[in-house]
Scaffold this motif. Structure first.
Motif, PDB file in Angstrom:
ATOM      1  N   ILE A 259      -8.123  30.167  49.409  1.00  8.11           N
ATOM      2  CA  ILE A 259      -9.168  29.297  49.954  1.00  8.11           C
ATOM      3  C   ILE A 259      -8.523  28.012  50.469  1.00  8.11           C
ATOM      4  CG2 ILE A 259      -9.711  28.231  47.699  1.00  8.11           C
ATOM      5  CD1 ILE A 259     -12.661  28.141  48.638  1.00  8.11           C
ATOM      6  N   CYS A 260      -9.018  27.501  51.598  1.00 11.95           N
ATOM      7  CA  CYS A 260      -8.540  26.230  52.144  1.00 11.95           C
ATOM      8  C   CYS A 260      -9.171  25.100  51.341  1.00 11.95           C
ATOM      9  CB  CYS A 260      -8.926  26.122  53.620  1.00 11.95           C
ATOM     10  SG  CYS A 260      -8.561  24.504  54.312  1.00 11.95           S
ATOM     11  N   ASP A 261      -8.376  24.102  50.992  1.00  7.04           N
ATOM     12  CA  ASP A 261      -8.873  23.031  50.125  1.00  7.04           C
ATOM     13  C   ASP A 261      -9.558  21.917  50.890  1.00  7.04           C
ATOM     14  OD1 ASP A 261      -7.507  24.034  47.569  1.00  7.04           O
ATOM     15  OD2 ASP A 261      -5.894  23.961  49.030  1.00  7.04           O
ATOM     16  N   ASN A 262      -9.435  21.928  52.206  1.00  3.87           N
ATOM     17  CA  ASN A 262     -10.117  20.925  53.017  1.00  3.87           C
ATOM     18  C   ASN A 262     -11.630  21.094  52.837  1.00  3.87           C
ATOM     19  OD1 ASN A 262     -11.331  19.465  55.024  1.00  3.87           O
ATOM     20  ND2 ASN A 262     -10.118  20.332  56.710  1.00  3.87           N
ATOM     21  N   PRO A 263     -12.306  20.043  52.285  1.00  4.87           N
ATOM     22  CA  PRO A 263     -13.735  20.209  51.975  1.00  4.87           C
ATOM     23  C   PRO A 263     -14.584  20.537  53.202  1.00  4.87           C
ATOM     24  CG  PRO A 263     -12.984  17.940  51.528  1.00  4.87           C
ATOM     25  CD  PRO A 263     -11.781  18.727  51.911  1.00  4.87           C
ATOM     26  N   ASP A 264     -14.114  20.176  54.399  1.00  6.74           N
ATOM     27  CA  ASP A 264     -14.882  20.489  55.610  1.00  6.74           C
ATOM     28  C   ASP A 264     -14.613  21.908  56.111  1.00  6.74           C
ATOM     29  OD1 ASP A 264     -15.939  17.926  55.678  1.00  6.74           O
ATOM     30  OD2 ASP A 264     -14.163  17.157  56.735  1.00  6.74           O
ATOM     31  N   CYS A 265     -13.647  22.568  55.498  1.00  7.93           N
ATOM     32  CA  CYS A 265     -13.254  23.901  55.988  1.00  7.93           C
ATOM     33  C   CYS A 265     -13.608  24.976  54.970  1.00  7.93           C
ATOM     34  CB  CYS A 265     -11.757  23.903  56.298  1.00  7.93           C
ATOM     35  SG  CYS A 265     -11.154  25.480  56.903  1.00  7.93           S
ATOM     36  N   LYS A 266     -12.955  24.949  53.849  1.00  7.62           N
ATOM     37  CA  LYS A 266     -13.231  25.876  52.739  1.00  7.62           C
ATOM     38  C   LYS A 266     -13.236  27.341  53.135  1.00  7.62           C
ATOM     39  CE  LYS A 266     -13.798  23.246  49.014  1.00  7.62           C
ATOM     40  NZ  LYS A 266     -12.871  23.434  47.904  1.00  7.62           N
ATOM     41  N   VAL A 267     -12.475  27.673  54.168  1.00  9.34           N
ATOM     42  CA  VAL A 267     -12.448  29.070  54.600  1.00  9.34           C
ATOM     43  C   VAL A 267     -11.606  29.898  53.616  1.00  9.34           C
ATOM     44  CG1 VAL A 267     -10.392  28.847  56.116  1.00  9.34           C
ATOM     45  CG2 VAL A 267     -12.114  30.568  56.631  1.00  9.34           C
ATOM     46  N   TRP A 268     -12.008  31.147  53.431  1.00  9.33           N
ATOM     47  CA  TRP A 268     -11.210  32.083  52.626  1.00  9.33           C
ATOM     48  C   TRP A 268     -10.319  32.857  53.582  1.00  9.33           C
ATOM     49  CZ3 TRP A 268     -11.162  32.719  47.339  1.00  9.33           C
ATOM     50  CH2 TRP A 268     -12.164  32.044  46.621  1.00  9.33           C
ATOM     51  N   SER A 350      -0.115  26.481  55.657  1.00  8.88           N
ATOM     52  CA  SER A 350      -1.258  25.744  56.198  1.00  8.88           C
ATOM     53  C   SER A 350      -2.387  26.692  56.586  1.00  8.88           C
ATOM     54  CB  SER A 350      -0.832  24.863  57.373  1.00  8.88           C
ATOM     55  OG  SER A 350      -0.155  25.649  58.314  1.00  8.88           O
ATOM     56  N   CYS A 351      -3.594  26.120  56.566  1.00  3.95           N
ATOM     57  CA  CYS A 351      -4.807  26.888  56.850  1.00  3.95           C
ATOM     58  C   CYS A 351      -4.774  27.407  58.287  1.00  3.95           C
ATOM     59  CB  CYS A 351      -6.022  25.987  56.637  1.00  3.95           C
ATOM     60  SG  CYS A 351      -7.573  26.768  57.116  1.00  3.95           S
ATOM     61  N   LEU A 352      -5.220  28.620  58.491  1.00  3.57           N
ATOM     62  CA  LEU A 352      -5.204  29.213  59.824  1.00  3.57           C
ATOM     63  C   LEU A 352      -6.323  28.673  60.698  1.00  3.57           C
ATOM     64  CD1 LEU A 352      -4.528  32.965  58.908  1.00  3.57           C
ATOM     65  CD2 LEU A 352      -2.869  31.232  59.595  1.00  3.57           C
ATOM     66  N   LYS A 353      -7.302  28.002  60.038  1.00  2.00           N
ATOM     67  CA  LYS A 353      -8.435  27.510  60.807  1.00  2.00           C
ATOM     68  C   LYS A 353      -8.301  26.017  61.115  1.00  2.00           C
ATOM     69  CE  LYS A 353     -13.468  27.808  60.666  1.00  2.00           C
ATOM     70  NZ  LYS A 353     -14.595  27.968  59.721  1.00  2.00           N
ATOM     71  N   CYS A 354      -7.962  25.211  60.072  1.00  2.00           N
ATOM     72  CA  CYS A 354      -7.958  23.754  60.281  1.00  2.00           C
ATOM     73  C   CYS A 354      -6.556  23.142  60.170  1.00  2.00           C
ATOM     74  CB  CYS A 354      -8.883  23.085  59.276  1.00  2.00           C
ATOM     75  SG  CYS A 354      -8.225  23.074  57.596  1.00  2.00           S
ATOM     76  N   ASP A 355      -5.543  23.958  59.882  1.00  2.00           N
ATOM     77  CA  ASP A 355      -4.159  23.504  59.781  1.00  2.00           C
ATOM     78  C   ASP A 355      -3.839  22.657  58.552  1.00  2.00           C
ATOM     79  OD1 ASP A 355      -2.882  24.827  61.822  1.00  2.00           O
ATOM     80  OD2 ASP A 355      -3.460  23.333  63.344  1.00  2.00           O
TER      81      ASP A 355
HETATM   82 ZN   LIG Z   1      -8.962  24.995  56.514  1.00  2.13          ZN
END
Ligand SMILES: [Zn+2]
Ligand SMILES: [Zn+2]
Length: 359
Positions: A259-268, A350-355
């Motif tokens: 899970i991405c830890d960025n609270p605005d992202c939280k994508v799995w 790094s997150c694939l969605k928000c980096d």
């Molecule tokens: Zn993210």
């Protein structure tokens, strides 16, 4: 009527209303110790309620005796409200209607009630207690009727093991094989709820099953058996599931996701998708134009339709997610024999969605 293994046999199934384990063993699973012929005297039909064509006398009779069943299974991703609700008719009408309805019954000291999940025994099922779930079928009790204590019948809705699903009507890339509708995201303790109904002799019940409705929130499964998806008899479609990751794929609860830890992202994110992206970038960085030739067109980190992996045979990687307290990292190995520079190294992920870097 129930979809059997490889629903190519739909026609055969029209003749035999009983659920069969697979095409090699076309035997009724509702065979009971009390009835060696394996035949339950009742059949469930799904009448044509709003047919525009003129119905035959027999069809009209089924319509006249129809009852409405609101399905106990409401999937989060149902195509429409009440998707699994339907009219049904049990024949012979007179005998079915003459039986008294009960709210519960007891077999071998165990009390069963409406809405309970049960293991159902068939001819192939080993004797004794439930040891391997998949030796049994699982059903949900909708209604109980009895002539006398020796003749108790339950109207049930079937649950299916993923491998019993028919192959999808339109091809998808996530089926496990070509002979069934099992998908890669199905877990080994997963059941698919359906609105295929049947009348069973309760003596075919082998005990209560503990089945949980998993709503795919960010939670952990507690029960061993669960369902999250439905299979609709009328449309032959599975209900939609929650989508994850940049690939818009699904979650197999037996394959961990990050899970991405960025609270605005939280994508799995799928580990497989992360590794593919990391290794593709590594290729581009270290091989330059050579990688460009081999690499598929830029697709914003998504896997291309062809699934080409420019890193195959050149680099390998694994994620180190479980190290207490430290960040999520990836260890990359250079597999090329002629390469200079380090053979193995570790990077942050790094997150694939928000980096954002994963913690
Ligand atoms: Zn993210
Ligand atoms: Zn993915």
């Amino acid at each position: 009527m129930a979809p059997k293994h490889g629903l190519a046999a739909l026609q055969a199934e029209e003749k035999s209303a009983k659920r069969v384990k697979n095409s090699e063993t076309p035997a009724s699973r509702s065979a009971t110790p009390a009835d060696i012929t394996g035949k339950v005297p009742f059949t469930v039909h799904y009448p044509q309620m709003n047919s525009k064509r003129k119905l035959s006398k027999k069809e009209q009779e089924l319509v006249n005796h129809a009852e409405f069943q609101e399905s106990p299974f409401v999937a989060k991703g149902a195509a429409k409200k009440g998707e699994l609700d339907q009219h049904y008719t049990v024949t012979p009408f007179k005998e079915w209607d003459a039986m008294k309805k009960y709210n519960n019954f007891i077999i071998q000291g165990e009390t069963y009630k409406n809405h309970h999940f049960v293991y159902v025994r068939g001819e192939d099922t080993p004797k004794g207690n439930v040891e391997r779930d998949k030796d049994f079928w699982v059903a949900r009790i909708l209604q109980v009727r009895a002539i006398n204590p020796q003749h108790v019948y339950a109207l049930v809705a079937w649950m299916y093991w993923p491998e019993e699903l028919p192959p999808p009507k339109t091809k998808t890339t996530d089926t496990v094989n070509s002979i069934s509708g099992q998908r890669k995201y199905h877990g080994s303790h997963e059941l698919i709820a359906s609105n295929y109904m049947e009348v069973l002799d309760v003596l075919s019940f082998a005990g209560k099953a503990d089945v949980e409705h998993w709503k795919e929130e960010d939670d952990n499964l507690t029960s061993k058996l669960y369902w999250r998806q439905t299979f609709c008899r009328e449309t032959q479609e599975l209900s939609a599931l929650r989508k994850h990751c940049i690939c818009d794929g699904y979650f197999n609860p037996e394959i961990p996701m990050l899970i991405c830890d960025n609270p605005d992202c939280k994508v799995w994110l799928h580990e497989e998708c992360l590794l593919d992206s990391i290794l593709t970038k590594t290729c581009e960085r270290l091989l330059g134009p050579e990688a460009e030739d081999a690499a598929p067109a830029k697709t914003n980190g998504r896997k291309t339709k062809t699934g080409r992996k420019p890193w195959k045979g050149k680099f390998a990687a694994h994620i180190n997610a479980e190290e207490g307290g430290s960040h999520t990292t990836v260890t990359i190995t250079d597999l090329r024999s002629n390469s200079e520079g380090p053979k193995t190294w570790t990077e942050r992920v790094s997150c694939l969605k928000c980096d954002a870097l994963l913690e």
